[in-house]
Scaffold this motif. Structure first.
Motif, PDB file in Angstrom:
ATOM      1  N   VAL A  11      44.866  75.877  46.941  1.00 18.00           N
ATOM      2  CA  VAL A  11      45.501  75.711  45.633  1.00 18.00           C
ATOM      3  C   VAL A  11      46.024  74.298  45.398  1.00 18.00           C
ATOM      4  O   VAL A  11      46.286  73.904  44.264  1.00 18.00           O
ATOM      5  CB  VAL A  11      46.651  76.723  45.448  1.00 18.00           C
ATOM      6  CG1 VAL A  11      46.126  78.146  45.493  1.00 18.00           C
ATOM      7  CG2 VAL A  11      47.739  76.520  46.496  1.00 18.00           C
ATOM      8  N   GLY A  12      46.173  73.503  46.466  1.00 13.22           N
ATOM      9  CA  GLY A  12      46.681  72.150  46.303  1.00 13.22           C
ATOM     10  C   GLY A  12      46.538  71.350  47.582  1.00 13.22           C
ATOM     11  O   GLY A  12      46.048  71.850  48.596  1.00 13.22           O
ATOM     12  N   LEU A  13      46.959  70.096  47.527  1.00 11.94           N
ATOM     13  CA  LEU A  13      46.885  69.232  48.701  1.00 11.94           C
ATOM     14  C   LEU A  13      47.839  69.698  49.795  1.00 11.94           C
ATOM     15  O   LEU A  13      48.886  70.283  49.520  1.00 11.94           O
ATOM     16  CB  LEU A  13      47.251  67.798  48.313  1.00 11.94           C
ATOM     17  CG  LEU A  13      46.280  67.060  47.381  1.00 11.94           C
ATOM     18  CD1 LEU A  13      46.868  65.708  47.000  1.00 11.94           C
ATOM     19  CD2 LEU A  13      44.917  66.886  48.038  1.00 11.94           C
ATOM     20  N   HIS A  14      47.467  69.418  51.042  1.00 10.30           N
ATOM     21  CA  HIS A  14      48.369  69.665  52.162  1.00 10.30           C
ATOM     22  C   HIS A  14      49.694  68.964  51.863  1.00 10.30           C
ATOM     23  O   HIS A  14      49.730  67.811  51.409  1.00 10.30           O
ATOM     24  CB  HIS A  14      47.759  69.107  53.444  1.00 10.30           C
ATOM     25  CG  HIS A  14      48.525  69.441  54.688  1.00 10.30           C
ATOM     26  ND1 HIS A  14      49.718  68.821  55.005  1.00 10.30           N
ATOM     27  CD2 HIS A  14      48.278  70.321  55.687  1.00 10.30           C
ATOM     28  CE1 HIS A  14      50.169  69.286  56.149  1.00 10.30           C
ATOM     29  NE2 HIS A  14      49.307  70.212  56.594  1.00 10.30           N
ATOM     30  N   PRO A  15      50.835  69.636  52.113  1.00 12.92           N
ATOM     31  CA  PRO A  15      52.145  69.065  51.770  1.00 12.92           C
ATOM     32  C   PRO A  15      52.422  67.696  52.376  1.00 12.92           C
ATOM     33  O   PRO A  15      53.222  66.931  51.828  1.00 12.92           O
ATOM     34  CB  PRO A  15      53.125  70.117  52.304  1.00 12.92           C
ATOM     35  CG  PRO A  15      52.359  71.393  52.298  1.00 12.92           C
ATOM     36  CD  PRO A  15      50.949  71.018  52.620  1.00 12.92           C
ATOM     37  N   ALA A  16      51.780  67.380  53.502  1.00 22.10           N
ATOM     38  CA  ALA A  16      52.056  66.101  54.163  1.00 22.10           C
ATOM     39  C   ALA A  16      51.054  65.006  53.816  1.00 22.10           C
ATOM     40  O   ALA A  16      51.208  63.869  54.282  1.00 22.10           O
ATOM     41  CB  ALA A  16      52.083  66.296  55.685  1.00 22.10           C
ATOM     42  N   LEU A  17      50.052  65.311  53.011  1.00 25.63           N
ATOM     43  CA  LEU A  17      48.971  64.345  52.806  1.00 25.63           C
ATOM     44  C   LEU A  17      49.456  63.080  52.087  1.00 25.63           C
ATOM     45  O   LEU A  17      49.256  61.961  52.569  1.00 25.63           O
ATOM     46  CB  LEU A  17      47.822  64.992  52.032  1.00 25.63           C
ATOM     47  CG  LEU A  17      46.509  64.210  52.010  1.00 25.63           C
ATOM     48  CD1 LEU A  17      45.326  65.169  51.861  1.00 25.63           C
ATOM     49  CD2 LEU A  17      46.459  63.196  50.870  1.00 25.63           C
TER      50      LEU A  17
ATOM     51  N   LYS B 225      51.451  77.182  53.841  1.00 28.65           N
ATOM     52  CA  LYS B 225      52.720  77.716  54.288  1.00 28.65           C
ATOM     53  C   LYS B 225      53.372  76.738  55.249  1.00 28.65           C
ATOM     54  O   LYS B 225      52.712  76.225  56.151  1.00 28.65           O
ATOM     55  CB  LYS B 225      52.529  79.079  54.984  1.00 28.65           C
ATOM     56  CG  LYS B 225      51.926  80.159  54.083  1.00 28.65           C
ATOM     57  CD  LYS B 225      52.879  80.549  52.954  1.00 28.65           C
ATOM     58  CE  LYS B 225      52.286  81.668  52.122  1.00 28.65           C
ATOM     59  NZ  LYS B 225      53.188  82.067  51.016  1.00 28.65           N
ATOM     60  N   THR B 226      54.644  76.464  55.047  1.00 30.50           N
ATOM     61  CA  THR B 226      55.349  75.510  55.894  1.00 30.50           C
ATOM     62  C   THR B 226      55.673  76.120  57.240  1.00 30.50           C
ATOM     63  O   THR B 226      56.122  77.276  57.335  1.00 30.50           O
ATOM     64  CB  THR B 226      56.670  75.069  55.217  1.00 30.50           C
ATOM     65  OG1 THR B 226      56.356  74.520  53.945  1.00 30.50           O
ATOM     66  CG2 THR B 226      57.368  74.011  56.043  1.00 30.50           C
TER      67      THR B 226
ATOM     68  N   ASP C  73      50.313  67.665  59.960  1.00 33.20           N
ATOM     69  CA  ASP C  73      51.143  68.709  60.551  1.00 33.20           C
ATOM     70  C   ASP C  73      52.116  69.281  59.521  1.00 33.20           C
ATOM     71  O   ASP C  73      52.233  68.793  58.403  1.00 33.20           O
ATOM     72  CB  ASP C  73      51.935  68.143  61.735  1.00 33.20           C
ATOM     73  CG  ASP C  73      51.028  67.661  62.859  1.00 33.20           C
ATOM     74  OD1 ASP C  73      50.044  68.368  63.160  1.00 33.20           O
ATOM     75  OD2 ASP C  73      51.306  66.587  63.431  1.00 33.20           O
ATOM     76  N   GLY C  74      52.827  70.312  59.938  1.00 34.96           N
ATOM     77  CA  GLY C  74      53.922  70.848  59.138  1.00 34.96           C
ATOM     78  C   GLY C  74      53.571  71.994  58.226  1.00 34.96           C
ATOM     79  O   GLY C  74      54.461  72.589  57.609  1.00 34.96           O
TER      80      GLY C  74
END
Length: 207
Positions: free
Chosen positions: A30-36, A204-205, A194-195
């Motif tokens: 649904v979206g980019l990896h949170p750390a990207l 999911k974090t 990561d993360g």
């Protein structure tokens, strides 16, 4: 090479390029990896290269808030009507490079599907396709395989940042960074993101 963009080293003598591939938004995630985005910011990249299967043009908009983006067409991008080049040629500090997704022609793509079913992943198959598309290059940046590569063979550098969404092997989502510095050989590294992990199509974090 024709239609080559010359990327000049900044005043500090070091140019850094973030390399992203196979974000697959929204067809797989649904979206980019949170750390990207934060990782690219921390790496202080001057440009971001996207090696295809972007799908949603909003991804380029998000990436462009970090650095100017150069992007090419992946085999999934045509489903979204994307108007992107198949290859992007550039030169930086004497290195002649090309950015492409790596699937080759329509025939190359389906022929590889057959061989992938028979023998699995073999980098040598992709190398032939890459060199056929740009025989005069020193550096080949590609995606498509969802597997990270950073190798030099016969004096040519082959760099795949891996998949930024759903890699096909145990290593997690990843991106890459290339560094060009005056008076030094270019370098590249793969960075695992990561993360967070995928649960279905959602990030999911980690707790």
């Amino acid at each position: 090479m024709s239609d080559v963009e010359i990327l000049n080293l900044p005043d500090g003598g070091v140019l850094r390029i973030g390399v992203v591939a196979d974000t697959h938004v929204p067809d797989r995630v649904v979206g980019l990896h949170p750390a990207l985005l934060s990782t690219l910011q921390q790496e202080k990249v001057d440009y971001i290269f996207h090696a295809g299967d972007i799908c949603d043009e909003q991804i380029e908009t998000q990436l462009s808030k970090v650095a100017p983006v150069r992007a090419v067409l992946g085999n999934r991008d045509w489903l979204y009507g994307r108007k992107l080049p198949h290859v992007y040629r550039f030169e930086v500090n004497g290195t002649r490079g090309v950015l492409m997704h790596g699937q080759g022609t329509f025939l190359d793509y389906w022929w590889d599907k057959v061989w992938y079913t028979l023998e699995g992943y073999r980098f040598a198959r992709y190398r032939k396709t890459l060199e056929k598309m740009a025989p005069d290059c020193d550096l080949f940046i590609f995606g498509h395989t969802h597997r990270a590569e950073n190798m030099v063979e016969d004096g040519r550098w082959f760099f795949n940042p891996g998949c930024a969404s759903s890699p096909k092997y145990r290593r997690g989502p990843s991106i890459g960074v290339l560094q060009f510095e005056l008076g030094k050989a270019p370098q590249g590294k793969i960075i695992t993101l990561d993360g967070a992990f995928l649960e279905g199509r959602n990030w999911k974090t980690n707790k």
